[in-house]
Scaffold this active site. Structure first.
Site, PDB file in Angstrom:
ATOM      1  N   LYS A 114       1.683  20.419 100.821  1.00  0.00           N
ATOM      2  CA  LYS A 114       2.719  20.804  99.591  1.00  0.00           C
ATOM      3  C   LYS A 114       3.096  19.774  98.919  1.00  0.00           C
ATOM      4  CE  LYS A 114       5.253  24.824 101.317  1.00  0.00           C
ATOM      5  NZ  LYS A 114       6.540  25.599 101.647  1.00  0.00           N
ATOM      6  N   LYS A 198      -5.019  30.621 101.220  1.00  0.00           N
ATOM      7  CA  LYS A 198      -3.996  31.345 101.812  1.00  0.00           C
ATOM      8  C   LYS A 198      -3.323  32.180 100.821  1.00  0.00           C
ATOM      9  CE  LYS A 198       0.022  29.401 102.981  1.00  0.00           C
ATOM     10  NZ  LYS A 198       0.956  29.130 103.679  1.00  0.00           N
ATOM     11  N   LYS A 201       2.925  32.782  97.406  1.00  0.00           N
ATOM     12  CA  LYS A 201       3.691  33.130  96.438  1.00  0.00           C
ATOM     13  C   LYS A 201       3.573  32.258  95.442  1.00  0.00           C
ATOM     14  CE  LYS A 201       7.490  33.962  99.640  1.00  0.00           C
ATOM     15  NZ  LYS A 201       8.726  33.173 100.481  1.00  0.00           N
TER      16      LYS A 201
HETATM   17  P1  AMP Z   1       7.540  31.803 103.556  1.00  0.00           P
HETATM   18  O1  AMP Z   1       7.340  32.850 102.327  1.00  0.00           O
HETATM   19  O2  AMP Z   1       6.855  30.522 103.467  1.00  0.00           O
HETATM   20  O3  AMP Z   1       8.735  31.805 104.045  1.00  0.00           O
HETATM   21  O4  AMP Z   1       6.948  32.726 105.020  1.00  0.00           O
HETATM   22  C1  AMP Z   1       7.538  33.668 105.505  1.00  0.00           C
HETATM   23  C2  AMP Z   1       6.530  33.927 106.682  1.00  0.00           C
HETATM   24  O5  AMP Z   1       5.463  34.966 106.121  1.00  0.00           O
HETATM   25  C3  AMP Z   1       6.068  32.930 107.683  1.00  0.00           C
HETATM   26  O6  AMP Z   1       6.229  33.538 108.866  1.00  0.00           O
HETATM   27  C4  AMP Z   1       4.893  32.665 107.140  1.00  0.00           C
HETATM   28  O7  AMP Z   1       3.964  32.144 108.273  1.00  0.00           O
HETATM   29  C5  AMP Z   1       4.309  34.266 106.746  1.00  0.00           C
HETATM   30  N1  AMP Z   1       3.203  33.856 105.881  1.00  0.00           N
HETATM   31  C6  AMP Z   1       3.155  33.425 104.572  1.00  0.00           C
HETATM   32  N2  AMP Z   1       2.017  33.391 103.944  1.00  0.00           N
HETATM   33  C7  AMP Z   1       1.018  34.202 104.622  1.00  0.00           C
HETATM   34  C8  AMP Z   1      -0.026  34.490 104.836  1.00  0.00           C
HETATM   35  N3  AMP Z   1      -1.041  34.152 103.590  1.00  0.00           N
HETATM   36  N4  AMP Z   1      -0.809  34.949 105.723  1.00  0.00           N
HETATM   37  C9  AMP Z   1       0.083  35.383 106.842  1.00  0.00           C
HETATM   38  N5  AMP Z   1       1.342  35.067 106.959  1.00  0.00           N
HETATM   39  C10 AMP Z   1       1.819  34.323 105.930  1.00  0.00           C
END
Ligand code: AMP
Ligand code: TRP
Length: 333
Positions: A114, A198, A201
């Site tokens: 990041k 990956k 967002k």
């Molecule tokens: P965040 O949006 O970073 O707060 O992520 C929220 C949850 O979604 C966390 O548990 C991440 O590990 C999961 N997550 C985010 N992106 C992915 C992805 N591409 N594949 C699987 N899990 C994801």
């Protein structure tokens, strides 16, 4: 024994199929098991580790709550709350940042990704982010943390912090080391534009992900345009190793139909992608479209969403403030 579940999602907009399959779908299953006590947190303190537009942040907080509920988390069964409204999180993050070691944080790969090339310009919050995450988890005596694969290293750090605090202050078992709950077979959903990246967002192209607010036509269009190779679908799992885009789409299909990779491969071996993509579209639309419609409906009822957070914040505050009092005593405040 009751499992104590805790997880967090950042209110940074564009919640997508990766968030859903990697995390939120598991939250729903855990919420449905009456043996569990679940707490799901909208982690806005984590969100501001990179710059956010305040108005947008506020609306993303409501959208995250709406997504939880629309996906099937029942606010009567599980606690849904907002991290910044329970001050114990910031406070205990500070105390734990005096326990965690620089060397441990220096190993965190997510910070490296990041922060990019210019680490000097990254915020201190982005660097110490995993310590705040440890505070989130440890405040609630969490036993299990459902997350996507990318959070595994942060959970290991949380376990290390818990252990060092218990050792340093000679309070055996005061903080409970939590277990990660990470899906075994398909825990990382990849971008529709690049099977080695990956799904995220923040990727500029909206075609790279299925957002949980996408309508039917958007989903069908994105799957149609998703990158693939020119070969037909393989008959052996091993052949997928060199075909990341194919692997990702087959994984998504398997995950949503609750099948193994092998079963999906047996079903589609030798068929071409256009046929497979039609089937995949049906499955994704079936699962995501009702969620997307429900999110829109819930966003019309802000009072309902506010009430969920108000109740959740109170419940979380009650648990967390008790733990803070004990921490104060242990530390000598
Ligand atoms: P965040 O949006 O970073 O707060 O992520 C929220 C949850 O979604 C966390 O548990 C991440 O590990 C999961 N997550 C985010 N992106 C992915 C992805 N591409 N594949 C699987 N899990 C994801
Ligand atoms: N760091 C997690 C992510 O980016 C979000 C998060 C914050 C979290 N606190 C948490 C996840 C506590 C699980 C438990 O996805």
């Amino acid at each position: 024994m009751k499992k104590k579940i805790f997880s967090g999602v950042q209110p940074t907009g564009n919640l997508h199929l990766g968030n859903y399959l990697g995390a939120i779908k598991n939250f729903v299953d855990l919420n449905n098991d009456t043996q569990n006590e679940c707490i799901f947190c909208v982690v806005d303190l984590h969100a501001i580790t990179v710059s956010q537009n305040p108005k947008q942040l506020k609306s993303n907080i409501y959208e995250t709550v709406a997504t939880f509920v629309a996906s099937g988390i029942d606010p009567q069964k599980s606690t849904i709350f907002n991290q910044s409204q329970v001050s114990a999180h910031s406070e205990v993050a500070w105390i734990l940042s005096c326990v965690a070691r620089m060397g441990w944080l220096n190993r965190m790969t997510q910070f490296k990704e990041k922060a990019g090339k210019d680490k000097e310009k990254a915020s201190i919050g982005l660097y110490s982010y995993p310590v705040l995450m440890a505070a989130d988890i440890l405040l609630y005596d969490t036993t299990h943390v459902p997350v996507g694969e990318d959070q595994k290293q942060h959970l290991e750090l949380c376990r290390d912090v818990a252990q060092k605090f218990n050792n340093d202050f000679e309070v055996k078992d005061f903080f409970k080391a939590p277990e990660p709950l990470i899906k075994k077979e398909f825990s990382r959903i990849m971008s529709f534009k690049d099977g080695l990246k990956k799904m995220s967002k923040s990727e500029v192209s909206d075609l790279s992900r299925i957002n949980l607010t996408d309508d039917k036509d958007q989903i069908i269009n994105k799957i149609k345009k998703a990158k693939t190779d020119t070969l037909p679908l393989p008959s052996k799992i091993e052949e997928l190793e060199k075909r990341p885009e194919a692997k990702n789409l087959i994984g998504i299909y398997s995950s949503l139909t609750n099948n193994t990779f092998q079963k999906t491969i047996d079903e589609f071996a030798g068929k071409n992608f256009s046929e497979f993509k039609n089937n995949l579209s049906d499955v994704v639309v079936n699962e995501i479209n009702p969620i997307s419609l429900k999110i829109k409906e819930l966003l019309e009822d802000k009072d309902f969403l506010k009430k969920i957070l108000k109740d959740g914040n109170e419940k979380a505050n009650e648990i967390a403030s008790k733990k803070v009092k004990e921490i104060h005593k242990i530390v000598g405040f």
